[in-house]
Write an enzyme that holds these catalytic residues in place. Sequence first.
Site, PDB file in Angstrom:
ATOM      1  N   ASP A  12       0.876  -1.155   0.000  1.00 27.58           N
ATOM      2  CA  ASP A  12       0.000   0.000   0.000  1.00 27.58           C
ATOM      3  C   ASP A  12       0.926   1.221   0.000  1.00 27.58           C
ATOM      4  OD1 ASP A  12      -2.362   1.663   0.508  1.00 27.58           O
ATOM      5  OD2 ASP A  12      -1.546   1.849   2.528  1.00 27.58           O
ATOM      6  N   ASP A  14       0.193   5.084   1.054  1.00 30.69           N
ATOM      7  CA  ASP A  14       0.129   5.986   2.210  1.00 30.69           C
ATOM      8  C   ASP A  14       0.135   5.203   3.520  1.00 30.69           C
ATOM      9  OD1 ASP A  14      -0.910   8.890   1.017  1.00 30.69           O
ATOM     10  OD2 ASP A  14      -1.578   7.177  -0.160  1.00 30.69           O
TER      11      ASP A  14
END
Length: 226
Positions: A12, A14
């Site tokens: 992922d 952020d």
Amino acid sequence: MTRMRLQAVLFDMDGTLLDTAPDFVAVVQALRAAHALPPVDEQRVRDVVSGGARAMVLAAFDVDPLSAEFEALRLEFLERYQNHCAVETRLFDGMPELLADIEQAHLIWGVVTNKPLRFAEPIMQQLGLAERCAVLICPDHVTRSKPDPEPLILACQRLGLDPASVLFVGDDLRDIESGAAAGTKTAAVTFGYIHPDDNPRHWGADVVVDHPLELRTVLDRALCGC
């Protein structure tokens, strides 16, 4: 039965691969200043980064989410972020070493994010990661974002890999749900943007780590099929 050898690690963006919160905080503070409001506690912003622009605007402004005022603030937030998305954003501590380890082990790595491509791509380019990243999947590429498995399935298809040979690393329950549904192994991180009321150890991930370099042990075990 021997477990399938690890061939790729997907992250992922952020709160997992990158600490993007400083730029989000800067944009929120600038937006508040433009509306003659004092700075907000930056932790309020960090706690909801995983919720996207909508959550950050609601954390920073006392406004009805169904109002025209809210929508105007959200659009202004996104416009400001477009020009400030790669100023203070950095890899999390330990992540440069981890990426080097992954590459040295001749593994593939990539990013699967709910961040729109217009923000994600320039950030990867600015940080010199675009040429190293084997795949970047954003909401622009799919019809359903995480927690739906579609983004992870697409990433594995583009890499030509069986999901069972892929580890997906994330800092939100949606990441773990998406990875599990797609058939990848999953790792939850506690150093990301975790809401105070949430607990990554309750998400059902295959492993939970407190620092990027703890994934070294996970990779070593996966590489030997242990």
